[in-house]
Design an enzyme around this catalytic site. Structure first.
Site: not given
Ligand SMILES: O=P(O)(O)OC[C@H]1O[C@H](O)[C@H](O)[C@@H](O)[C@@H]1O
Length: 512
Positions: A315, A344, A439
């Site tokens: 990331e 293995h 997201k």
């Molecule tokens: O902690 P939040 O704001 O819910 O985000 C949760 C995750 O969301 C995204 O996928 C970001 O790329 C991550 O780096 C982050 O940890």
């Protein structure tokens, strides 16, 4: 009698062997076989990377794409923070956890930790490594799977009435933790329990989650900051709260991370394990990630480490543009599980097949006190693998720790955080934003789901995917894929035709 090759290997090993007395961590990158010329050529770029790291720790806008500072190093050394207020805020967050702990230990026996990505991967690693520290039983809900929730709630020590729900979301808007929180709240309500009295949140002040927790009078809200990225949040309360609830020594964890931070500020590359790791990655992958990094911890308690390294590295480094806006499509692919088990399995390809990866083996000298000689079998598996890879000319790095206790693990995670930051400077990418992460991928499909069910209910007629595509304005392929899922869940009736085009669907029940 040592051969000439042995003596050459020994010279390379001694020249680059890096041990840190403060943490007990040792790094052996000799298996990368970096040339003297490469190390000389990289002295300048590495010096620039270290200078950029000094500026980052001083609070410059090291994440220009999001106009943010990058402050995860301050989390274990608040005096480093660029302002007294920030440092005081970090210490206050520790005090808030310390005050909350005895109350939680008195009231609860279990924790349901709800979070995803960096809000789950690090905490899960810590609580797995230290699962028997005598604190609360911490279970993780890090996915939108109702079966996963059922499994976590099954045989919950103390039952729901003795369970703390800890919702972690830095942004406070990530859909999955919200959906999971609502599902868990339904379970509490069905059990006749006051969910809010059992709920705490860890999030950035003012976020949707923070506001929701305040409006619904959750038990507590713990702070996060915009200058802490999800993948580098393990030494914030994201990791500290669950680890402390599990009974771990979080002070030792922070001290170990801080000790490694001091070590990885060293401008002398051969005495700086993060610099050596970053240079090894650059050398092995040509600065383009041309080799996959295979992370193999030789301890069951560290089996979740590769997933944490995977998010941190991929990331941070997997970026389309570099800092000057050029299209570079950078990255460094990571996978791995644990040794000796992996020997293995896919090690067959690593040693014998495609020559497109390098392993990083991670071992600890000690485990639980009084453990049997089997621990030597485990460590000799690591040593034997180093020899086996060297024999085939396949690159292998090794990191050894005294143990997997809090101080050592803090040092290990801090080492990888710094190495990724230095490597990102060497390849000129911003390691601290994530423009490729969406997201909200499920949301349009959830909306389409409702439209499809509503349409079928209103029409009452058997309908094809193409007709529904026309009615909803979505591509027929998308509609068909969703219809097949809804049919499998008995939410629509499927009258099969010769293929997708002439299969018809009819509503059978109200929306489940
Ligand atoms: O902690 P939040 O704001 O819910 O985000 C949760 C995750 O969301 C995204 O996928 C970001 O790329 C991550 O780096 C982050 O940890």
């Amino acid at each position: 009698m040592a051969t000439a090759d042995d003596r050459q290997e020994w010279a390379g090993y001694c020249g680059l062997h890096c041990s840190d007395a403060g943490t007990g961590l040792s790094l052996d990158v000799s298996g990368a076989r970096m040339s003297e010329a490469f190390l000389a050529d990289m002295a300048g770029p590495l010096s620039e990377a270290l200078t950029a790291m000094v500026a980052l720790e001083a609070g410059t806008e090291a994440n220009p794409d999001e106009h943010r500072m990058v402050g995860h190093y301050w989390l274990r050394a608040p005096d480093l923070a660029p302002s007294a207020d920030l440092g005081a805020g970090i210490r206050r967050s520790w005090d808030q956890v310390a005050t909350f702990l005895p109350v939680a230990r008195e009231r609860y026996r279990s924790v349901l930790h709800i979070g995803i990505g960096g809000s789950a991967v690090g905490p899960r690693l810590l609580c797995d490594a230290w699962h028997d520290r005598g604190g609360l039983a911490v279970r993780f809900l890090d996915n939108a799977d109702p079966d996963g929730i059922d499994r976590a709630l099954r045989d919950l020590p103390g039952g729901l009435e003795r369970t703390l729900v800890s919702v972690v979301s830095k942004s406070g808007i990530t859909p999955t933790p919200w959906q999971v929180t609502h599902e868990v709240e339904r379970r509490f309500r069905a059990a006749g329990l006051d969910f809010a009295a059992h709920a705490v949140a860890t999030t950035v002040p003012g976020s949707d989650l923070a506001q929701h927790a305040a409006q619904h009078r959750w038990s507590a809200v713990f702070p996060l900051w915009q200058w802490v990225g999800g993948r580098t949040s393990v030494t914030s309360l994201v990791g500290l709260l669950p680890a402390a609830l599990a009974g771990a020594d979080t002070e030792a964890f922070l001290l170990g991370a801080a000790a490694m931070d001091r070590c990885t500020r060293n401008p002398a590359a051969t005495a700086n394990p993060a610099a050596l790791l970053a240079l090894s990655w650059y050398w092995l992958g040509g600065g383009r990630g041309d080799r996959t990094m295979v992370v193999v911890p030789y301890r069951d308690r560290l089996a979740l480490l590769p997933r944490w390294v995977q998010q941190l590295v991929m990331e941070s480094l997997g970026k389309r543009l570099d800092r000057s806006g050029r299209v570079v499509r950078q990255g460094l692919t990571v996978h791995g599980h644990k040794g000796v088990s992996d020997q293995h399995s896919y090690f067959q390809q690593l040693r014998d097949g495609r020559d497109d990866s390098f392993v990083t083996l991670i071992g600890t000298h000690r485990g639980e006190s009084g453990e049997s000689a089997l621990a030597d079998h485990l460590f000799c598996g690591l040593l034997g693998t180093l020899e086996a890879f060297a024999e085939r000319g396949r690159p292998a790095l090794a990191i050894t720790l005294p143990d997997y206790r809090e101080h050592a693990l803090g040092a290990l995670l801090a080492l990888f955080e710094r190495a990724v930051g230095l490597y990102a400077e060497l390849v000129h990418v911003n390691a601290y934003h994530q423009p490729g992460v969406d997201k909200h991928t499920a949301l349009p499909l959830l909306s389409l789901r409702q439209k499809v069910l509503d349409h079928l209910t209103e029409s009452g007629e058997p309908t094809t995917a193409e007709a529904l595509a026309d009615a909803t304005g979505h591509p027929p392929v998308t509609v068909h894929r969703l219809l097949e899922h809804l049919a499998a869940r008995d939410l629509v009736r499927r009258d099969p035709g010769r293929g997708p085009a002439d299969t018809r669907y009819t509503a059978v029940a109200a929306d489940a």
